[in-house]
Design a protein around this motif. Structure first.
Motif, mmCIF file in Angstrom:
data_model
loop_
_atom_site.group_PDB
_atom_site.id
_atom_site.type_symbol
_atom_site.label_atom_id
_atom_site.label_comp_id
_atom_site.label_asym_id
_atom_site.label_seq_id
_atom_site.Cartn_x
_atom_site.Cartn_y
_atom_site.Cartn_z
ATOM 1 N N SER A 51 24.573 46.435 87.364
ATOM 2 C CA SER A 51 24.445 45.276 86.482
ATOM 3 C C SER A 51 25.314 45.412 85.239
ATOM 4 O O SER A 51 25.797 44.406 84.703
ATOM 5 C CB SER A 51 22.982 45.061 86.091
ATOM 6 N N ALA A 52 25.546 46.627 84.778
ATOM 7 C CA ALA A 52 26.343 46.810 83.561
ATOM 8 C C ALA A 52 27.781 46.345 83.751
ATOM 9 O O ALA A 52 28.361 45.712 82.860
ATOM 10 C CB ALA A 52 26.323 48.271 83.138
ATOM 11 N N TRP A 53 28.375 46.649 84.899
ATOM 12 C CA TRP A 53 29.729 46.143 85.154
ATOM 13 C C TRP A 53 29.727 44.627 85.228
ATOM 14 O O TRP A 53 30.639 43.960 84.705
ATOM 15 C CB TRP A 53 30.284 46.723 86.461
ATOM 16 N N ALA A 54 28.704 44.061 85.866
ATOM 17 C CA ALA A 54 28.651 42.608 86.042
ATOM 18 C C ALA A 54 28.552 41.871 84.709
ATOM 19 O O ALA A 54 28.998 40.718 84.590
ATOM 20 C CB ALA A 54 27.472 42.233 86.937
ATOM 21 N N GLN A 55 27.980 42.518 83.695
ATOM 22 C CA GLN A 55 27.762 41.845 82.408
ATOM 23 C C GLN A 55 28.972 41.905 81.473
ATOM 24 O O GLN A 55 28.960 41.292 80.409
ATOM 25 C CB GLN A 55 26.547 42.475 81.717
ATOM 26 N N THR A 280 27.108 54.047 83.592
ATOM 27 C CA THR A 280 28.421 54.616 83.309
ATOM 28 C C THR A 280 29.310 53.616 82.564
ATOM 29 O O THR A 280 30.144 54.018 81.747
ATOM 30 C CB THR A 280 29.103 55.084 84.595
ATOM 31 N N ALA A 281 29.129 52.326 82.817
ATOM 32 C CA ALA A 281 29.921 51.327 82.093
ATOM 33 C C ALA A 281 29.625 51.359 80.604
ATOM 34 O O ALA A 281 30.525 51.170 79.774
ATOM 35 C CB ALA A 281 29.649 49.931 82.664
ATOM 36 N N SER A 282 28.366 51.596 80.231
ATOM 37 C CA SER A 282 28.018 51.644 78.811
ATOM 38 C C SER A 282 28.420 52.961 78.167
ATOM 39 O O SER A 282 28.720 53.016 76.981
ATOM 40 C CB SER A 282 26.515 51.403 78.628
#
Length: 378
Positions: A51-55, A280-282
């Motif tokens: 979800s982090a990449w999607a946001q 990992t995106a954050s």
């Protein structure tokens, strides 16, 4: 010599990595599915990775010169055709009889890097022999789990050096397993004929009697957990560059820079160790700020689209690794399935670059929307 299984054709409706996952669910038994797809505990981090990449929004740019664009990147002295590598995944023969050999051959055919797991179900020498002389292949690295027997670890490293591996990737975020509920519910066990063949001959750890007030984890298993001193030992006992996989904290990244490691992989083990750890995106931008370009950064975890690859490079990575998606491709069609996954990601990356006005990946940071558009803005 066993007869290879007949090739499996991919259904035409598989057009994305999500489709590969859905189809692989029908091909893997419940034991293998729990192992490959599950995360730790409530799988909060597993879900957050995706979800982090999607946001993260991308901002389209128009009328920019794109002719002659490319996806090439530089990594540890090599020019890669694209920034996509296969992450280390254990026991791949559970997914398909070709196992790690199928993944390696697909990676070589698509110019992708390959990181072989210590817990591979195929000998590291056999994998290297299959692709080492392929002129178009990407880098071939060996992932190392620290073993309780330092002499065995040294022998394992020497085997990787002699076989032609170009770097060591020391996984540092798993001194113990996470609480993997899905595996426990499934009663996970390795099927007959599948084993961590590169660890055959490893002597058992010394048994130390524990008192009733002692912990089997802290006073037992973790007595052999690696430390920064072991990283230094490894660097002095190999001629290969050493990368560390599994860092999320900026202070750990700074310490790694101080030790002179060759690179870092921002990773939370695919959500399989500490549930509740950051996506990992954050974590990637914080680690990128901490290292300030002193060494190459890679990232894995939840990458399912070419747009995710572009976002990762915009946030400071120079390459990405994919684990589960390639495994699902392997389950679906062997080497051809892995190659299809890699091709989809690269094609989607090129599309994302074109639509954000990036002719090269050096321009990736401009693809990020610095702030969300307000309602009514276009």
């Amino acid at each position: 010599m066993s007869t290879p299984p007949p090739p499996v054709s991919l259904p035409p409706e598989i057009v994305s990595l999500a489709d590969h996952e859905s189809h692989a669910r029908t091909r893997l038994d419940s034991n293998a599915w729990a192992y490959f797809s599950g995360g730790a505990a409530d799988e909060i981090t597993l879900a957050a990775n995706r979800s982090a990449w999607a946001q993260i929004p991308l901002l389209p740019r128009v009328l920019r010169p794109l002719a002659g664009g490319h996806t090439r990147v530089e990594l540890l002295g090599r020019t890669l055709a694209h920034p996509i590598l296969l992450a280390p995944v254990a026991y791949q023969c559970m997914a398909h009889p070709d196992g790690e050999l199928g993944s390696a051959c697909a990676a070589a055919a698509l110019g992708a890097g390959m990181v072989l797991s210590t817990q591979a179900s195929t000998r590291l020498e056999r994998v290297a022999d299959a692709i080492r002389d392929d002129a178009g292949r990407g880098p071939l690295w060996f992932q190392l789990y620290w073993q309780h027997d330092r002499g065995f670890s040294r022998e394992l490293v020497q085997r990787a050096e002699q076989a032609g591996y170009e770097a060591l990737v020391l996984t540092v975020d798993a001194p113990c397993h996470g609480a993997r509920d899905r595996e426990r519910r499934a009663g996970f066990r390795l099927p007959a004929g599948v084993a961590a063949v590169n660890l055959l001959g490893l002597p058992p750890p010394p048994r130390v009697p524990l008192r009733a007030d002692q912990s089997s984890l802290f006073d037992g298993l973790l007595q052999h957990a690696p430390t920064w001193a072991d990283v230094q030992w490894l660097q002095t006992n190999t001629r290969l560059p050493v990368l560390l996989k599994g860092l999320l904290h900026p202070d750990d990244a700074r310490q790694a820079v101080a030790l002179g490691v060759a690179g870092l992989i921002v990773s939370n083990h695919g959500g399989r160790t500490l549930d509740g750890s950051p996506s990992t995106a954050s974590a990637l931008p914080c680690v990128a700020d901490a290292v300030a370009g002193a060494l190459p950064l890679l990232v894995d975890g939840g990458i399912r689209r070419g747009t995710d690859v572009l976002k990762a490079l915009a946030l400071g990575a120079c390459a990405v690794l994919i684990g589960r998606p390639a495994l699902y491709g392997l389950a679906n069609a062997g080497a051809a399935g892995v190659a299809h996954v890699l091709r989809l990601l690269r094609d989607e990356l090129e599309i994302a670059m074109a639509l954000t006005g990036c002719a090269t990946l050096a321009q990736a940071p401009q693809a990020l929307a610095s702030r969300p558009l307000r309602p009514g803005q276009q």
